[in-house]
Scaffold this active site. Structure first.
Site, short mmCIF file in Angstrom:
data_model
loop_
_atom_site.label_atom_id
_atom_site.label_comp_id
_atom_site.label_asym_id
_atom_site.label_seq_id
_atom_site.Cartn_x
_atom_site.Cartn_y
_atom_site.Cartn_z
N LYS A 23 0.96 -1.24 0.08
CA LYS A 23 -0.14 0.06 0.06
C LYS A 23 0.86 1.20 -0.05
CE LYS A 23 -1.70 1.42 4.16
NZ LYS A 23 -1.29 3.00 4.15
N ASN A 24 1.80 1.19 0.85
CA ASN A 24 2.83 2.46 0.86
C ASN A 24 3.82 2.61 -0.15
OD1 ASN A 24 1.10 2.97 3.27
ND2 ASN A 24 2.58 2.29 4.72
N ARG A 93 -5.42 10.09 4.67
CA ARG A 93 -4.45 10.92 5.07
C ARG A 93 -3.08 11.44 4.25
NH1 ARG A 93 -0.32 11.98 6.52
NH2 ARG A 93 0.06 13.84 7.44
N CYS A 117 -4.97 11.97 12.20
CA CYS A 117 -5.91 10.92 12.11
C CYS A 117 -5.81 9.91 13.58
CB CYS A 117 -5.31 9.76 11.01
SG CYS A 117 -3.70 9.26 11.58
N ARG A 122 -0.22 14.00 12.80
CA ARG A 122 0.10 13.92 11.63
C ARG A 122 0.43 15.41 10.83
NH1 ARG A 122 -1.03 8.70 9.95
NH2 ARG A 122 0.34 8.80 8.39
N PRO A 123 1.52 16.34 11.37
CA PRO A 123 1.57 17.64 11.05
C PRO A 123 2.55 17.34 9.65
CG PRO A 123 3.21 17.10 12.63
CD PRO A 123 2.13 15.96 12.80
N ILE A 124 2.40 18.42 8.87
CA ILE A 124 3.10 18.36 7.27
C ILE A 124 4.06 19.44 7.40
CG2 ILE A 124 1.08 17.20 6.15
CD1 ILE A 124 0.22 19.94 5.31
N ASP A 307 4.55 0.42 12.03
CA ASP A 307 3.41 -0.28 11.50
C ASP A 307 3.40 -1.65 12.05
OD1 ASP A 307 3.25 1.27 8.20
OD2 ASP A 307 2.94 2.01 10.30
N ILE A 329 7.61 6.74 17.07
CA ILE A 329 7.13 7.54 15.92
C ILE A 329 5.91 8.23 16.01
CG2 ILE A 329 6.81 7.22 13.34
CD1 ILE A 329 9.74 6.52 14.27
N ARG A 399 -8.44 -0.62 4.43
CA ARG A 399 -7.57 0.31 4.08
C ARG A 399 -6.19 -0.41 3.59
NH1 ARG A 399 -5.61 4.26 7.75
NH2 ARG A 399 -4.37 4.88 5.99
#
Ligand code: EPZ
Length: 418
Positions: A23-24, A93, A117, A122-124, A307, A329, A399
């Site tokens: 997925k990633n 997200r 989320c 989850r800052p950008i 994960d 993390i 997902r």
């Protein structure tokens, strides 16, 4: 009340399974299809709701997206928009990774801040300051990001304060056709970064050093069509390994890249499993009862992946002995602990540290998934537990885990969706 999985626990898992595409890796590669302006053939693309969400963004932008089996074909020649509406941004997200690609293609973009989320804020900030270093002017207003780079993006030397996976991907996507050379220092080293670089280089980009801490990207004038096979999903592979580990089972996984699993192999071996790898396959054989997994710290690749933290906690929950898990993390990634405790696990959490005292058996209860990996971990706990476990909140699991219950049933689990 929505769908749920119903699991009768206590059965040993045995058999063989092919692992889905990552997925990633698929998600940033789908964003990269925006930059090429041609036709991208993406093979081994997993059937997941996150991939569907990315496809909806591509179609909104004006791309044609067609799926035949495990292959997705994206034609971005007809792209006609450079904005992503709030509704589409919030479906997934990680859609922020489209920002770099749209900027590269159009020189302007309007997207929404993705918002937090279940697992954290989850800052950008790292994404945005990097794109500004490449020449983007970004204004935030009412949750929307208005981005432009009048004279086009230009190469820059960028040092990341944290080896952010998404920020590294966003920079790569923005820099491939920028004027001049970009250097990313303290870049993320995950295999999914390497796979994105492999796709982009196949399209004619000039990226070196992916998978190491320093990536250099020499801007090219344009990208062409390409056919790429997405790497296997190392996190889903470790999820199935854990299913075998917590049921005293014996499972062979095919179509994997064993090197990508190196960061997790040690906890299975420490817990008493035997692991044999050959080519693209791995066999895991578990003892009747696992030993402690010791102290596990989640770290950027090649450290232990965040994960896989929830699944590791399920192993620790039924192990002989005490284990410690430190989640470095994400700040809110212990949401599965409460449900595991309701199943009889003995877990004490203090900030980012969870101390897990193994118990001989968990017992089945009605549970609710709060995020993707924590939800998958509750299913794993149900496989190991006595009695019946139900897991609701399946939209989280869908997902990232393709045909999850069907694959577990193939391995002998008594599980059904209803
Ligand atoms: C990617 O998320 C993955 N998602 C995550 O997988 C994975 O857990 C994560 O990398 C770490 O490996 C996808 O690839 C789609 P980060 P990403 O940027 O890119 C902070 C799953 O279950 N940070 O490396 O969002 C951030 O808050 C998902 O498949 C900033 O502070 O991860 C976090 O604490 C979950 N500012 C840490 O860095 C930023 O600008 C790691 O985030 C960006 C990140």
């Amino acid at each position: 009340m929505g769908e749920k999985l119903v699991i009768q626990g206590g059965r040993r898992l045995e058999g063989e399974l092919s692992v889905q595409g990552s997925k990633n890796s698929a998600l940033p590669i789908l964003a990269a299809a925006v930059v090429t302006g041609g036709s991208s053939i993406i093979k081994n693309c997993p059937r997941l709701t996150d991939v569907d969400a990315a496809s909806r963004i591509l179609e909104y932008l004006g791309c044609k997206v067609a799926r035949t089996g495990d292959t997705l074909i994206v034609d971005s020649s007809g792209i006609c928009r450079s904005d992503i509406p709030e509704k589409l941004m919030h479906e997934m997200r990680s859609s922020i990774v489209f920002l770099g690609a749209i900027l590269a293609r159009f020189g302007n973009a309007v997207v929404s801040t993705p918002g937090g989320c279940e697992i954290g804020l989850r800052p950008i900030n790292i994404h945005l300051s990097a794109l500004e270093a490449l020449g983007a002017e970004i204004t935030e207003l009412h949750g929307r990001l208005y981005c432009s780079c009048g004279n086009g993006l230009r190469g820059a030397k960028i040092t990341l304060s944290f080896p952010s996976v998404g920020a590294t991907e966003n920079i790569m996507l923005a820099a491939v056709t920028a004027k001049g050379t970009t250097t990313i220092i303290n870049a993320a080293r995950e295999p999914e970064i390497v796979d994105l670089a492999c796709f982009l280089n196949g399209c004619g980009a000039k990226i070196k050093g992916s998978g190491e801490g320093i990536i250099t990207i020499e801007g090219v004038s344009g990208l062409n069509n390409y056919e790429h096979t997405v790497i296997p999903d190392r996190i889903v592979a470790s999820t199935y390994m854990t299913a075998a580990a917590v049921t005293g089972g014996r499972v062979t996984l095919n179509n994997i890249i064993t090197e990508h699993l190196n960061p997790v192999l040690s906890i299975y071996e420490k817990a008493g499993c035997t692991i044999k790898t050959s080519g693209e396959s791995l066999e895991i054989k578990a003892p009747c009862r696992l030993g402690s997994i010791g102290a596990v710290r989640t770290m950027p690749y090649p450290g232990f992946p965040t994960d896989s933290q929830a699944a590791a906690m399920v192993m620790a929950s039924t192990a002989q002995g005490t284990s410690v898990i430190i989640e470095n993390i994400f700040e809110n990634r212990f949401k599965h602990v409460g449900e595991l405790v309701r199943m009889g696990a003995k877990i004490m959490v203090e900030n980012i540290v969870a101390v897990v005292e193994g118990v001989p058996r968990l017992h089945g209860v009605e549970t609710e998934a709060a995020d993707l990996r924590g939800g998958a971990a509750l299913v794993l706990a149900g496989l190991a537990a006595e009695g019946e476990t139900t897991v609701r909140g399946l939209h989280h699991i869908d997902r990232g885990c393709q045909s999850f219950e069907n694959n577990l049933r193939l391995l002998g689990a008594e599980i059904k969706r209803c």
